[in-house]
Design a protein around this motif. Structure first.
Motif, PDB file in Angstrom:
ATOM      1  N   VAL C 130      36.865 -31.440  -8.389  1.00 41.76           N
ATOM      2  CA  VAL C 130      38.109 -30.693  -8.593  1.00 41.76           C
ATOM      3  C   VAL C 130      37.752 -29.313  -9.103  1.00 41.76           C
ATOM      4  O   VAL C 130      36.944 -29.174 -10.018  1.00 41.76           O
ATOM      5  CB  VAL C 130      39.013 -31.414  -9.616  1.00 41.76           C
ATOM      6  N   ARG C 131      38.358 -28.301  -8.517  1.00 42.23           N
ATOM      7  CA  ARG C 131      38.153 -26.973  -9.077  1.00 42.23           C
ATOM      8  C   ARG C 131      39.462 -26.184  -9.015  1.00 42.23           C
ATOM      9  O   ARG C 131      40.411 -26.568  -8.316  1.00 42.23           O
ATOM     10  CB  ARG C 131      37.027 -26.235  -8.354  1.00 42.23           C
ATOM     11  N   ASN C 132      39.504 -25.109  -9.833  1.00 39.80           N
ATOM     12  CA  ASN C 132      40.688 -24.245  -9.849  1.00 39.80           C
ATOM     13  C   ASN C 132      41.971 -24.971 -10.199  1.00 39.80           C
ATOM     14  O   ASN C 132      43.041 -24.613  -9.705  1.00 39.80           O
ATOM     15  CB  ASN C 132      40.893 -23.596  -8.483  1.00 39.80           C
ATOM     16  N   SER C 133      41.868 -25.957 -11.073  1.00 36.77           N
ATOM     17  CA  SER C 133      43.046 -26.712 -11.429  1.00 36.77           C
ATOM     18  C   SER C 133      43.187 -26.667 -12.938  1.00 36.77           C
ATOM     19  O   SER C 133      42.183 -26.619 -13.644  1.00 36.77           O
ATOM     20  CB  SER C 133      42.860 -28.153 -10.932  1.00 36.77           C
ATOM     21  N   ILE C 134      44.439 -26.644 -13.452  1.00 38.11           N
ATOM     22  CA  ILE C 134      44.606 -26.521 -14.897  1.00 38.11           C
ATOM     23  C   ILE C 134      43.999 -27.732 -15.589  1.00 38.11           C
ATOM     24  O   ILE C 134      43.133 -27.593 -16.436  1.00 38.11           O
ATOM     25  CB  ILE C 134      46.090 -26.332 -15.252  1.00 38.11           C
ATOM     26  N   PHE C 135      44.439 -28.922 -15.218  1.00 38.48           N
ATOM     27  CA  PHE C 135      43.754 -30.138 -15.641  1.00 38.48           C
ATOM     28  C   PHE C 135      42.928 -30.623 -14.455  1.00 38.48           C
ATOM     29  O   PHE C 135      43.330 -30.430 -13.298  1.00 38.48           O
ATOM     30  CB  PHE C 135      44.756 -31.241 -16.023  1.00 38.48           C
ATOM     31  N   VAL C 147      37.376 -43.278 -13.794  1.00 37.42           N
ATOM     32  CA  VAL C 147      36.985 -42.045 -13.096  1.00 37.42           C
ATOM     33  C   VAL C 147      35.471 -42.005 -13.121  1.00 37.42           C
ATOM     34  O   VAL C 147      34.861 -42.063 -14.191  1.00 37.42           O
ATOM     35  CB  VAL C 147      37.549 -40.794 -13.808  1.00 37.42           C
ATOM     36  N   GLU C 148      34.852 -41.928 -11.915  1.00 32.86           N
ATOM     37  CA  GLU C 148      33.390 -41.898 -11.953  1.00 32.86           C
ATOM     38  C   GLU C 148      32.807 -40.929 -10.933  1.00 32.86           C
ATOM     39  O   GLU C 148      33.377 -40.654  -9.895  1.00 32.86           O
ATOM     40  CB  GLU C 148      32.806 -43.300 -11.754  1.00 32.86           C
ATOM     41  N   ARG C 149      31.643 -40.383 -11.330  1.00 29.20           N
ATOM     42  CA  ARG C 149      30.860 -39.443 -10.516  1.00 29.20           C
ATOM     43  C   ARG C 149      31.709 -38.296  -9.979  1.00 29.20           C
ATOM     44  O   ARG C 149      31.547 -37.851  -8.852  1.00 29.20           O
ATOM     45  CB  ARG C 149      30.183 -40.186  -9.351  1.00 29.20           C
ATOM     46  N   CYS C 150      32.638 -37.820 -10.769  1.00 30.82           N
ATOM     47  CA  CYS C 150      33.428 -36.668 -10.351  1.00 30.82           C
ATOM     48  C   CYS C 150      32.904 -35.415 -11.017  1.00 30.82           C
ATOM     49  O   CYS C 150      32.220 -35.477 -12.043  1.00 30.82           O
ATOM     50  CB  CYS C 150      34.896 -36.861 -10.724  1.00 30.82           C
ATOM     51  N   ARG C 151      33.210 -34.292 -10.383  1.00 26.80           N
ATOM     52  CA  ARG C 151      32.790 -33.026 -10.982  1.00 26.80           C
ATOM     53  C   ARG C 151      34.029 -32.142 -11.116  1.00 26.80           C
ATOM     54  O   ARG C 151      34.802 -31.970 -10.168  1.00 26.80           O
ATOM     55  CB  ARG C 151      31.741 -32.368 -10.093  1.00 26.80           C
ATOM     56  N   ILE C 152      34.221 -31.571 -12.309  1.00 25.22           N
ATOM     57  CA  ILE C 152      35.393 -30.727 -12.560  1.00 25.22           C
ATOM     58  C   ILE C 152      34.915 -29.328 -12.948  1.00 25.22           C
ATOM     59  O   ILE C 152      34.116 -29.177 -13.878  1.00 25.22           O
ATOM     60  CB  ILE C 152      36.231 -31.265 -13.752  1.00 25.22           C
ATOM     61  N   ASP C 153      35.382 -28.312 -12.257  1.00 20.20           N
ATOM     62  CA  ASP C 153      35.163 -26.922 -12.671  1.00 20.20           C
ATOM     63  C   ASP C 153      36.523 -26.319 -12.956  1.00 20.20           C
ATOM     64  O   ASP C 153      37.422 -26.403 -12.127  1.00 20.20           O
ATOM     65  CB  ASP C 153      34.506 -26.102 -11.555  1.00 20.20           C
ATOM     66  N   GLY C 154      36.665 -25.702 -14.119  1.00 20.14           N
ATOM     67  CA  GLY C 154      37.956 -25.133 -14.501  1.00 20.14           C
ATOM     68  C   GLY C 154      38.267 -23.853 -13.745  1.00 20.14           C
ATOM     69  O   GLY C 154      37.554 -23.450 -12.833  1.00 20.14           O
TER      70      GLY C 154
END
Lengths: 150, 282, 462, 303
Positions: C130-135, C147-154
């Motif tokens: 997930v990227r470019n998302s507030i949460f 939730v597993e093996r996910c990557r989040i960029d703010g």
């Protein structure tokens, strides 16, 4: 040597010049004096300023209230709260308060402040809220500091 | 006229630098400083009990401590020794058709160059060790420490000039004693006194006293600037925040520290020059 | 009429005994114009079926209201409408895996706009970015979700006040967050009013707090890395949290701290690495906590202790290379230190029992002073501070509130702490080397030139 | 070339120089005499611009400037009583430094080193020099500029024989070139031959000022004759005392102090007494005697 003395005197002069408490700006790096969380959003912030003391900064108006219960403010202290819409400081006795259950504030008090009814009306986040008086928020004694005569 | 003064300054500076480069004391300082820098740079990596934490900031911060300890004392002592000539040394010099302040300034510049060269040697050696193992992220911080060291040298040479002026011949010992007392006061007593005073004040006043004292004392000012440059605003925890709030941000802090240090360089030098110009070489 | 109730509510909350209840209203099915081209396939799917999505870009929000398995092949990209959450899970037992999700910085904080917003039990989100998302991914009353093996960029360039959390868990009983990586958000993992969760193997860095518990009891987290934030992990108003084998490292801002405890009780911290933080462990208003076998290293202050903390034990830990072991705010402490190793302890072990013969003194007059006066930090590394400490060694009466480790270890214990950090890569800085070489040369030049040599005078003759 | 106008210098409560007024013209060689602490060095340092008078004025050069203005010092070269130089530098490096400082042509360095008999030691560090060599190096520095005015403080006191030779050569050469020389001494004998004029200081006051001719007269007037006779002749001493009242008998000698012009008459009296002269010593007055006398007189004046 003589110069050092002069500088020390100048420094002490700086120390002694403290008039009415003024609010200080909040930075990202300030930690809430009550809950220790970083003050990340100045629109919910509050602070307590007393002459000669370091300002105490809070990330949520609720934290100010809770801290005042544990550590009563000195007589000359003035509390300030942020206008939720503009982020500007208002002396706590002069602010108007709104409880907005749908709005999550940093520590979940759901209370925000505004400088005036006009400012509140212009703030979309406050529309669904319930107006509160300052004694509703701070208890019967009200917030520290005298009203600045608005 | 001005060109002649500059030529004289360069001449005096070169003479003093030659002298300082041949002085056992300067050579000893260079060797000790380089040795300790090297030790600090090499041991920064075994700091954490064999776990090999590679922490540039720690190493550089240790270098700062080394600088703060060695440089003021060395600059003061070297300055006093060089600026309090033996009997008969001052007379023949000051009877030349050159304004005494120029001669003093030239000597100070020469001493400054020699001491900074000795420090550069130490930083160079330490840098070779450090930058063989860490990236270039710390380069600016490292340069800042080196610059701080040079500034501290200038400050304490200026103080040495003020302490030494007119103290030639047998009064040299007196000048040396005054220099040591000054060093002790600035390196230790000042901070202890400020801490003691702060512990008696209300928190806001205590903060302002501590912050002002850190800006006023040249050793504290250089330490603060260097550590902020190396470690960023985390250097003093919440203290950094209080400092930045008081000075109106990093720009203001830098400006005030620069101002304080410039005053420490200019005012004693200028006062020494003025006093030397007016005094009798009896 | 409302006032006394409200006031009492804050006070109670301040004591940490109450969970926060209300939140925003739940986002419902987006308007048709905002929906993803994949929406008809979801609407047509039978409960329990698998929806395979091929590579490609799908713009619009997706509303999942039935138990299906949404599987991306070749990393399809879901780009949100920009006005709220991108994927909304509103049915139990939904699985989403293998997607890239772009929130287009849309929606707002107050409406919990997320990359994936889950408001149903037992969801599984796997291998998503997930990227470019507030949460990033939001679990709202989503008991038993994972939730597993996910990557989040703010969202790049936003201030922390405008950002949401990477993984946000609210009012969820039982959840698992496994092996995710979270960067540049407000809080990496935020858990509020959610008991019985497991957080394991995640990495959260370059953000405000790595992991943040609020009013969440009976939780566990292990094998995570929390790096380069305002705090590694903050535990607030929560009880019975157990954590082990985590790394809290490189948290080096103004008020940064590796681990922060605020009104937390009955916490057990074991075999963690807490290294290179401005402050290692911060304890306030917390009781009955235990720290065992942790390595606390390279901090400016290893432990900041408020006197509102009680009945806390530090045993078998290793404190190495910290500038100061302890800063005590307030006037007393009953915290117990025993069997720890302190690298600053030079007292010998003559009887060979593995313990120094003298207790190790953690507190000092100066640290006491700075504990109650933040600006004293500014002179913490001055000769004066060392002198005050030295004076106190000679005259222990100077220490107003002595705190000691009664039986300090004479050698560092072998600890089961994570070790990855030790093998930081060796890098070279050619510019630095070049500059250093130049500096050495410039510094040596005057000394070389100063050696006596014959001066040849022009026109020198008798 | 030098003019003191009621120049006063005090150090604390002590008055080192008390309202000296004196003028030294171009080409003169003037010696400043006096016991230790009489203010000689202070007087000289005022002319060198090292000390400022508290009252009155001091001027040097033509046109006249105050010597504490740096540019006024171009006309002068000053050699202190004792010189010191940084020990780590060589003699040549020091001479070169002063040469460049005054903007003097390069070939002078070699010349002055040779003149001061230091051309062999020029490459050695000053730390290895003997005291006499250091003083010669000072002399070399002082003679670098062809200054119109040489100010020398006890120049001969610390010089070795090589240095003395060089020093006399320097002074004579400068005198011949019409330069002005002002120097102090309390070892009067060495400098008698150099000075045209003598100033005597006592307790910071100028107590006498003598030309060389006046000095000669004074000395002649303070001569001594000692006559040793083979036997004692009664009445001879009384006869001599009639023309020279201070005459006395010391052992087998008759000592007659006084002007040389008396001597022929005294000898006539001796001869007419019939005694044989076994030995005769006649000499002019020593400068020290004169100088002690003047100092004593000066001391009376001050009281």
């Amino acid at each position: 040597m003589r110069r050092a003395v002069v500088l020390v005197i100048a420094a002490s002069a700086l120390l002694s010049c403290s008039g009415a408490p003024k609010p200080v700006a909040v930075s990202d790096s300030d930690a809430c004096a009550f809950c220790r969380m970083a003050v990340s959003d100045k629109h919910f912030a509050a602070e307590l300023v007393a002459p000669g003391e370091e300002p105490r900064i809070y990330d949520d108006i609720g934290c100010l209230v809770s801290d005042l219960v544990q550590h009563p403010a000195p007589g000359e202290a003035v509390a300030f709260v942020a206008d939720h819409r503009t982020g500007d400081w208002i002396a706590a006795p002069d602010a108007i308060y709104t409880r907005v259950p749908e709005l999550s504030t940093p520590m979940g008090s759901h209370i925000i402040a505004h400088m005036s009814p006009a400012s509140r009306d212009a703030d979309a986040a406050a529309r669904s809220g319930v107006p509160l008086s300052s004694t509703d928020v701070f208890g019967p004694a009200g917030p520290p500091g005298a009203s600045r005569g608005r | 006229m001005a060109g002649e003064s500059v030529r004289t300054l360069i001449l005096c500076a070169r003479q003093e630098m030659l002298l300082a480069a041949r002085s056992r004391w300067t050579q000893l300082f260079a060797v000790v400083f380089a040795g300790l820098s090297l030790a600090v740079a090499s041991s920064g990596y075994i700091l954490s009990g064999g776990s090999g934490l590679q922490d540039f900031a720690r190493t550089a911060a240790s270098l700062v401590q080394l600088v703060l300890l060695l440089v003021p004392l060395t600059s003061l002592v070297m300055g006093v020794l060089a600026l309090t000539p033996e009997r008969g040394g001052a007379e023949i010099l000051y009877a030349q058709p050159i304004a005494r302040p120029i001669l003093l300034l030239g000597t100070l510049i020469g001493l400054f160059e020699a001491l900074v060269a000795a420090e550069a040697l130490g930083f160079g050696v330490a840098g070779l060790v450090i930058f063989a193992r860490t990236g270039s992220d710390g380069l600016a911080g490292f340069a800042m420490v080196a610059a701080g060291s040079a500034v501290l040298t200038a400050v304490f040479l200026a103080i040495a000039a003020l302490v030494s002026v007119g103290q030639h011949g047998r009064k040299r010992v007196r000048a040396l004693a005054i220099a040591l007392v000054t060093w002790f006061a600035l390196a230790l007593l000042f901070d202890v006194a400020v801490l003691a005073a702060a512990s008696l004040l209300r928190s806001g006043h205590a903060s302002r006293l501590l912050i002002s004292s850190v800006l006023v004392n040249p050793i504290d000012a250089v330490r603060t600037a260097s550590l902020l440059a190396i470690e960023g605003t985390g250097a003093f925890g919440a203290g950094s925040l209080a400092l930045l709030r008081f000075t109106g941000g990093p720009g203001g802090a830098a400006l005030l520290i620069a101002l304080s240090l410039s005053l420490w360089i200019v005012v004693p030098t200028w006062t020494a020059m003025r006093r030397l110009a007016r005094m009798d070489i009896a | 009429m409302l006032a006394p109730v409200l006031f009492a509510l804050f006070v109670a909350q301040g004591q940490g005994d109450m969970a926060v209840s209300a939140s925003t209203t739940l986002e419902q099915r987006p308007a048709a114009a905002r929906l993803s081209p994949l929406q008809p396939r979801v609407d047509a799917a039978a409960p329990g079926s698998v929806i395979d999505v091929a590579a490609g870009t799908y713009t619009g929000d997706l509303y999942i209201d039935r138990p299906v398995r949404l599987v991306g092949h070749g990393r399809p990209l879901l780009v949100g409408s920009g006005s709220g959450s991108v994927v909304l899970v509103r049915a139990a037992d939904v699985v989403v895996e293998g997607f890239d999700i772009d929130g287009r910085a849309g929606g707002d904080l107050g409406r919990d706009s997320s990359g994936i917003h889950i408001a149903a039990p037992r969801a599984i989100i796997r291998d998503c970015r997930v990227r470019n998302s507030i949460f990033g991914i939001y679990l709202r009353e989503a008991n038993g979700s994972r939730v597993e093996r996910c990557r989040i960029d703010g969202i790049p360039g936003k201030s922390p006040g405008e950002k949401g959390s990477g993984l946000h868990v609210w009012n969820t009983d039982g959840f698992e967050l496994l092996h995710n990586e979270i960067v540049d958000v407000r809080d990496g993992i935020y858990i509020q009013s959610s008991p019985h969760g497991v957080v394991r193997g995640n990495v959260a860095r370059d953000l405000r707090y790595g992991l943040h518990y609020m009013y969440s009891d009976d939780n566990t987290f292990e094998d995570n890395v929390f790096e380069n934030g305002a705090a590694g992990t903050t535990l607030m108003y929560s009880r019975r949290i157990t954590f082990r084998h985590n790394q809290f490292i490189h948290n080096r801002g103004f008020a940064s701290v590796g681990l922060l405890f605020k009104n937390c009780d009955d916490i057990v911290a074991e075999s963690n690495l807490i290294a290179d933080n401005a402050r290692g462990i911060f304890l306030e208003g917390s009781s009955r906590n235990v720290f065992r076998g942790n390595l606390i290293a390279a901090s400016d202050i290893a432990i900041v202790l408020y006197d509102s903390t009680s009945d806390t034990r530090f045993t078998g830990n290793s404190f190495v290379g910290n500038l100061t072991p302890l800063s005590l705010s307030g006037r007393r402490t009953d915290t117990i230190f025993a069997d720890n190793y302190w690298s600053g302890n030079e007292s010998p072990d003559l009887d060979g029992d593995g313990r120094s013969d003298q207790p190790y003194r953690l507190s000092s007059l100066f640290d006491h002073l700075r504990g109650n006066l933040t600006a004293a930090d500014l002179v913490s590394r001055s000769l004066a501070a060392s002198a005050v400490a030295a004076a106190e060694q000679a005259l222990p009466v100077l220490d107003p509130i002595p705190v000691v480790d009664a039986s300090p270890r004479s050698h560092p214990p072998v600890l089961d702490v994570p070790t990855e950090w030790r093998n930081a890569e060796v890098r070279r800085a050619p510019i630095g080397l070049l500059a250093s070489a130049a500096l050495t040369l410039v510094g040596a030049l005057p000394f070389a030139a100063g050696r006596r040599r014959r001066v040849v005078l022009s026109g020198a003759h008798a | 070339m030098i003019e003191y106008r009621a120049a006063v210098k005090r150090f604390g409560v002590q008055t080192a120089v008390d309202a000296i007024t004196v003028s030294i013209g171009r080409g003169e060689a003037v010696a400043l005499l006096g016991p230790n602490g009489s203010g000689k060095t202070t007087t000289l340092k005022m002319a060198a611009g090292l000390i400022r008078p508290d009252a009155g004025d001091v001027l040097v050069g033509e046109p006249a400037f105050r010597p504490w203005e740096p540019s006024a010092r171009r006309v002068l070269s000053y050699l202190p009583q004792r010189v010191a130089f940084p020990e780590a530098l060589t003699g040549r490096e020091i001479v070169e430094f002063y040469r460049r400082l005054r903007g003097i042509p390069a070939e002078r360095s070699q010349a002055v080193l040779k003149f001061a008999s230091l051309n062999g030691a020029g490459e050695r560090a000053v730390g290895t020099y003997s005291g006499g060599m250091v003083q010669r190096l000072g002399l070399a520095v002082a003679m670098l500029p062809e200054a119109d005015l040489l100010l020398l403080d006890e120049p001969t006191a610390a010089l070795d024989p090589d240095g003395l030779r060089a020093f006399y050569a320097l002074v004579e050469q400068r005198q011949a070139a019409g330069r002005t020389i002002f120097f102090t001494s309390h070892q009067v004998g060495d400098v008698e031959r150099l000075a045209d004029r003598f100033l005597v200081l006592a307790n910071g006051r100028l107590v006498a000022e003598l030309s060389q001719a006046a000095l000669r007269d004074c000395l002649a007037a303070r001569g001594t004759m000692r006559v040793r006779l083979d036997r004692d002749t009664p009445g001879l001493l009384e006869a001599i005392r009639r023309i020279a009242p201070s005459a006395s008998r010391v052992g087998d000698e008759i000592v007659i102090a006084g002007a040389a012009s008396l001597r022929p008459q005294v000898l006539d009296l001796v001869r007419s007494s019939g005694a044989q002269i076994r030995g005769l010593v006649a000499e002019d007055g020593r400068l020290e005697a004169l100088y002690r006398e003047l100092v004593a007189r000066g001391a009376e004046h001050t009281e």
